[in-house]
Enzyme design. Structure first.
Site, short mmCIF file in Angstrom:
data_model
loop_
_atom_site.label_atom_id
_atom_site.label_comp_id
_atom_site.label_asym_id
_atom_site.label_seq_id
_atom_site.Cartn_x
_atom_site.Cartn_y
_atom_site.Cartn_z
N ASN A 115 2.01 -4.51 -3.26
CA ASN A 115 0.58 -4.80 -3.14
C ASN A 115 -0.18 -3.50 -2.91
OD1 ASN A 115 -0.55 -7.41 -2.89
ND2 ASN A 115 -1.13 -7.01 -0.79
N HIS B 288 -10.18 -6.02 -2.52
CA HIS B 288 -11.22 -5.94 -1.49
C HIS B 288 -12.41 -5.21 -2.11
CE1 HIS B 288 -8.66 -7.53 1.61
NE2 HIS B 288 -7.72 -6.63 1.34
N GLU C 64 -5.77 -10.54 -2.16
CA GLU C 64 -6.57 -10.43 -0.92
C GLU C 64 -8.07 -10.36 -1.24
OE1 GLU C 64 -5.19 -7.26 1.64
OE2 GLU C 64 -3.09 -7.63 1.15
N GLU D 265 0.79 -1.22 0.00
CA GLU D 265 0.00 0.00 0.00
C GLU D 265 0.83 1.28 0.00
OE1 GLU D 265 -2.89 -0.61 3.11
OE2 GLU D 265 -3.67 -2.40 2.14
N ASP E 148 -11.89 -10.38 -1.46
CA ASP E 148 -13.18 -10.59 -0.82
C ASP E 148 -14.17 -9.61 -1.43
OD1 ASP E 148 -12.35 -8.27 0.69
OD2 ASP E 148 -11.66 -9.56 2.32
O1 G3I Z 1 -2.94 -8.76 18.09
C1 G3I Z 1 -3.92 -7.99 18.77
C2 G3I Z 1 -4.33 -8.66 20.01
O2 G3I Z 1 -3.23 -8.73 20.88
C3 G3I Z 1 -5.48 -7.90 20.63
O3 G3I Z 1 -5.96 -8.59 21.77
C4 G3I Z 1 -6.62 -7.71 19.64
C5 G3I Z 1 -7.74 -6.87 20.20
O4 G3I Z 1 -8.51 -6.28 19.18
O5 G3I Z 1 -6.11 -7.07 18.51
C6 G3I Z 1 -5.10 -7.81 17.87
O6 G3I Z 1 -4.69 -7.14 16.76
C7 G3I Z 1 -5.56 -7.18 15.64
C8 G3I Z 1 -4.85 -7.83 14.47
O7 G3I Z 1 -5.62 -7.77 13.30
C9 G3I Z 1 -4.50 -9.30 14.75
O8 G3I Z 1 -5.67 -10.01 14.98
C10 G3I Z 1 -5.94 -5.75 15.27
O9 G3I Z 1 -6.75 -5.19 16.30
C11 G3I Z 1 -6.66 -5.72 13.95
O10 G3I Z 1 -6.83 -4.36 13.55
C12 G3I Z 1 -5.86 -6.45 12.90
O11 G3I Z 1 -6.61 -6.41 11.70
C13 G3I Z 1 -5.92 -6.80 10.53
C14 G3I Z 1 -5.73 -5.61 9.61
O12 G3I Z 1 -5.09 -6.03 8.41
C15 G3I Z 1 -4.88 -4.53 10.25
O13 G3I Z 1 -4.59 -3.52 9.35
C16 G3I Z 1 -6.74 -7.87 9.83
O14 G3I Z 1 -6.79 -9.04 10.64
C17 G3I Z 1 -6.13 -8.20 8.47
O15 G3I Z 1 -7.03 -9.00 7.74
C18 G3I Z 1 -5.91 -6.91 7.68
O16 G3I Z 1 -5.29 -7.25 6.46
C19 G3I Z 1 -4.98 -6.17 5.58
C20 G3I Z 1 -3.74 -6.55 4.82
O17 G3I Z 1 -2.70 -6.88 5.72
C21 G3I Z 1 -3.30 -5.43 3.87
N1 G3I Z 1 -4.38 -5.05 2.99
C22 G3I Z 1 -5.66 -4.74 3.64
C23 G3I Z 1 -6.09 -5.88 4.54
C24 G3I Z 1 -7.45 -5.58 5.20
O18 G3I Z 1 -7.37 -4.48 6.05
#
Ligand code: G3I
Length: 358
Positions: free
Chosen positions: A213, A249, A277, A172, A279
């Site tokens: 990406n 997405h 990615e 990004e 969906d």
């Molecule tokens: O790891 C912490 C955990 O310790 C905590 O208890 C919990 C509470 O909410 O949060 C956890 O972190 C989360 C993390 O995923 C791991 O599960 C974050 O809050 C959450 O914001 C994070 O979301 C991810 C997101 O990227 C962050 O930007 C999504 O799972 C993931 O699918 C998403 O993927 C991104 C790609 O990497 C890049 N392109 C866009 C795509 C969708 O946003």
């Protein structure tokens, strides 16, 4: 590269699981419209179409807690490739400066190896999910270059030779208007941070495919043009770049009409592309009509990749609605994936099969 992949051994026989059981209380959704009808297997279909894989993102909490989810993901007739949804990002791998943890990423690599699946790494440099010691550091130019190079070298070096054949090295880089996005790397180092990160990645694993990406580059427009210009510039200066990842997405009914043309414009630059990615989210609740539109949309996307020789594969960003990132980010939206919350195939799955058959 392709011969290497072709040597991967498929260890699992076809798993069987139930399809087509409607969820209770699903309103206007009927059992008939809810279920996929295809008996073909998505990764088998992808390979028959000349692609390297059909794959899915996955994350450690789901693998640890849900044996049925893991069993479906491990069926390599369905999925030939895995991407770590979070496990290899900076906050997960170097939470403190110089302290690297690869435990979760290693679990996913080991699973892919056991299943005979290709790994795509994700991601080493991104403006998001940075630990505060990086994002709020106040590091000067030289220090942040060193920090970034060390991170890229260490993470990619760790996974060198472990089937980590594709890497989203950088994620990004652009704003929607095509300007470079503001993040600590751009603000501190300037645009050359992209060069430096790619060079560090190539040095750490010369055999890994290096991808950049982004989202909203899947159709013609300012952001896609900016990506074309970046890749052209990188190649003209001998900076390593092997592919462009179209995150994809999408919103239901809004697949860019220029998707295939944009893929072709990218591959004309001498790089490969992948749908990294995918969906396709809808405004809830589901209806038969929305599920039918989603089937059409999945087919449209997969057909575009099928039609473009240098589109290597399609990855869904979690195969099941049960673990999608979408509802927590877009209020009132969801059901974006080809398997439902009960891990049953939706009509979207038929769209995928049809797309690989087109
Ligand atoms: O790891 C912490 C955990 O310790 C905590 O208890 C919990 C509470 O909410 O949060 C956890 O972190 C989360 C993390 O995923 C791991 O599960 C974050 O809050 C959450 O914001 C994070 O979301 C991810 C997101 O990227 C962050 O930007 C999504 O799972 C993931 O699918 C998403 O993927 C991104 C790609 O990497 C890049 N392109 C866009 C795509 C969708 O946003």
């Amino acid at each position: 590269m392709r011969s290497l992949i072709s040597t991967f051994v498929s260890l699992l026989a076809s798993a069987t699981f139930t399809v087509g059981i409607p969820r209770s209380g699903s309103g206007t959704v009927t059992a008939k419209a809810r279920a996929a009808t295809s008996t073909a297997r998505s990764n088998t279909a992808a390979k028959a179409a000349g692609k390297l894989y059909f794959g899915s993102a996955t994350d450690n909490p789901f693998l640890n807690e849900d044996a049925t989810y893991k069993a479906i993901l491990s069926d390599n007739t369905l999925f030939g490739q895995l991407s770590p949804e979070n496990a290899m990002k900076w906050d997960a791998t170097e939470p403190e400066q110089g302290v690297f943890t690869f435990t979760n990423g290693d679990v996913i690599v080991a699973l892919a190896q056991a299943n005979g699946q290709i790994m795509r790494g994700h991601n080493t440099v991104w403006g998001s999910q940075l630990p505060s010691w990086v994002s709020d550091s106040g590091f000067d130019n030289a220090t942040l270059i060193s920090v970034m190079q060390n991170h890229v070298s260490t993470v990619i070096g760790h996974y060198k030779g472990q089937m980590l054949t594709y890497l989203t090295m950088y994620a990004e880089p652009f704003n929607d208007d095509g300007t470079l996005a503001s993040n600590v790397f751009f603000e501190t180092i300037g645009p050359t941070y992209i060069d430096l990160a790619l060079q560090a990645a190539r040095a750490a694993d010369p055999n890994a495919k290096l991808y950049i990406n982004d989202f909203n580059i899947e159709g013609e427009g300012a952001k896609a043009t900016a990506m074309e210009n970046l890749v052209t510039d990188l190649k003209s200066r001998g900076i390593p770049i092997d592919g462009i990842g179209l995150e994809s997405h999408f919103i239901l009914g809004e697949i860019p009409t220029t998707l295939q043309a944009q893929m072709e414009a990218f591959t004309a630059l001498g790089v490969e592309v992948a749908v990294t990615e995918l969906d396709i989210r809808m405004t809830l609740p589901e209806t038969d009509a929305l599920l039918a539109q989603q089937q059409t949309d999945y087919q449209t996307v997969v057909s575009a990749c099928t039609a473009v020789a240098d589109c290597v594969g399609v990855t869904v960003w979690e195969y099941t609605d049960k673990y999608s990132w979408v509802p927590s980010t877009f209020a009132g939206q969801g059901d974006a994936d080809p398997w439902d919350e009960n891990l049953e195939m939706k009509p979207a799955y038929d769209g995928i099969i049809a797309g690989f058959s087109s």
